[in-house]
Design an enzyme around this catalytic site. Sequence first.
Site, mmCIF file in Angstrom:
data_model
loop_
_atom_site.group_PDB
_atom_site.id
_atom_site.type_symbol
_atom_site.label_atom_id
_atom_site.label_comp_id
_atom_site.label_asym_id
_atom_site.label_seq_id
_atom_site.Cartn_x
_atom_site.Cartn_y
_atom_site.Cartn_z
ATOM 1 N N GLY A 116 9.241 3.889 -8.400
ATOM 2 C CA GLY A 116 10.653 3.576 -8.192
ATOM 3 C C GLY A 116 11.582 4.503 -8.934
ATOM 4 O O GLY A 116 12.350 4.061 -9.797
ATOM 5 N N GLU A 159 9.409 5.717 -2.423
ATOM 6 C CA GLU A 159 10.484 4.737 -2.331
ATOM 7 C C GLU A 159 11.837 5.434 -2.164
ATOM 8 O O GLU A 159 12.480 5.767 -3.138
ATOM 9 C CB GLU A 159 10.494 3.853 -3.573
ATOM 10 C CG GLU A 159 9.218 3.048 -3.771
ATOM 11 C CD GLU A 159 9.282 2.093 -4.960
ATOM 12 O OE1 GLU A 159 10.401 1.747 -5.405
ATOM 13 O OE2 GLU A 159 8.216 1.702 -5.438
ATOM 14 N N TYR A 281 6.816 -10.791 -12.779
ATOM 15 C CA TYR A 281 8.062 -10.736 -13.546
ATOM 16 C C TYR A 281 9.110 -11.542 -12.786
ATOM 17 O O TYR A 281 8.873 -12.010 -11.662
ATOM 18 C CB TYR A 281 8.538 -9.294 -13.724
ATOM 19 C CG TYR A 281 8.891 -8.618 -12.422
ATOM 20 C CD1 TYR A 281 10.210 -8.559 -11.985
ATOM 21 C CD2 TYR A 281 7.908 -8.045 -11.613
ATOM 22 C CE1 TYR A 281 10.537 -7.948 -10.767
ATOM 23 C CE2 TYR A 281 8.229 -7.447 -10.410
ATOM 24 C CZ TYR A 281 9.538 -7.398 -9.993
ATOM 25 O OH TYR A 281 9.849 -6.806 -8.796
ATOM 26 N N TRP A 371 2.369 -6.390 -9.072
ATOM 27 C CA TRP A 371 3.139 -5.447 -9.894
ATOM 28 C C TRP A 371 3.703 -6.252 -11.053
ATOM 29 O O TRP A 371 4.492 -7.146 -10.855
ATOM 30 C CB TRP A 371 4.283 -4.786 -9.109
ATOM 31 C CG TRP A 371 5.092 -3.960 -10.067
ATOM 32 C CD1 TRP A 371 6.231 -4.316 -10.731
ATOM 33 C CD2 TRP A 371 4.774 -2.631 -10.514
ATOM 34 N NE1 TRP A 371 6.642 -3.307 -11.567
ATOM 35 C CE2 TRP A 371 5.761 -2.263 -11.454
ATOM 36 C CE3 TRP A 371 3.740 -1.733 -10.230
ATOM 37 C CZ2 TRP A 371 5.767 -1.033 -12.097
ATOM 38 C CZ3 TRP A 371 3.736 -0.501 -10.871
ATOM 39 C CH2 TRP A 371 4.746 -0.156 -11.784
#
Length: 392
Positions: A116, A159, A281, A371
């Site tokens: 990212g 990305e 997360y 992730w």
Amino acid sequence: MKYQNLYTPYTKKKTMANSNTLSLSTFTIIVLVLQLNFFSSNAEAAGVKGGYWYYDSGLDASAIDSSYFTHLFCAFADLDSNTNKITLPSSTFSTFTQTVQKKNPAVKTLLSIGGGGGPTLASKFSTMAKQNSSRKTFIDSSIQVARANNFHGLDLDWEYPNSNTDKTNLGFLLNEWRAAIKQEARISGKTQLLLSGAVSGSNQISPLQYYPAQAITNNMDWINVMVYDLFIPDGYRNSTQPPAPLYNPTGIFSGSEGINVSWINQLKVPPNKLAIGLPFYGYAWTLVNANVHGLFAGANGAGSIPSGGSTPVYRDIRSFINNGAQTVYNSTYVTNYCYSGTTWVGYDDTQSVSSKVSYAKSIGLIGYFAWQVGGDDNNWTLSKTASSIWGP
């Protein structure tokens, strides 16, 4: 697909001449060898229990409990825009496979390239993919680096492609990459490198129309669909949201929409080429009123928890809960959230992870991925839950 469906035994009468019997045996051996090669190169059909490890996450590779995974992605290698070659950010990449196989000798590792990095990194991939010569340099470098560092495969995390030109060139890249992987395996006598990729999970994140679906289907072993970050404080400041809902009765953006509606029904990528993403997360909002704390409660933008900030990993969220935050699981959206005072956090816990993995199995996906593994707690609660629900 069951083994017997791929091969129907070819029988002959006992009165057949010896020479014909020998010919039949030779033919049978050849067919069996071809079958073994087929199953060897398609071993992922048994399922992918995947997890990304980010080298700068604070978790040492030696601390990963690889027994809960079939595939681990080492993130991220970079693309040198001057040379179009792959570079590694840390010496730990060279020992990653050896390290994680100490606890699980069967786990396969893939070198993940990209990440990212925003428009700058996306531009690197876009420029590299424009020309045959630069694509070849990238491909050759990726294979060389993967072999030199004992990885079992390569993972492309671009990305994101964002134009029809990107779409066309990414298709060329995947066609040429697969051809090069096959050729390298023939020459070296080694098992073909795996080829996977991380892709947008929703038009809410990045337009899916710019992915070359047919080239993906033809050339990639599978893709990791990032069906998370769908609703975050940056875009939804005024109310709390489920960051990665599996379902969404009030809108189109959800995990099931991204997987089933977009990738399977619209883009026509087979379910057994797709893995669903599990975020380890969450996101924090600040409540307008501490007494109004459900989904879509009034908010004043991003919040923060003592350990973990505004985007806390699961380990920090559990600490927040252990210090008194109240927890809720919403089965309609398939999301967890917790709150204390005016701080509200949306995240995935064991209930939502279980439901998502069960969903993936029910529609025939190849598996799931997380992730990232450094976000799990010290007991590997989410990794253990996902692995158990998927099964052996």
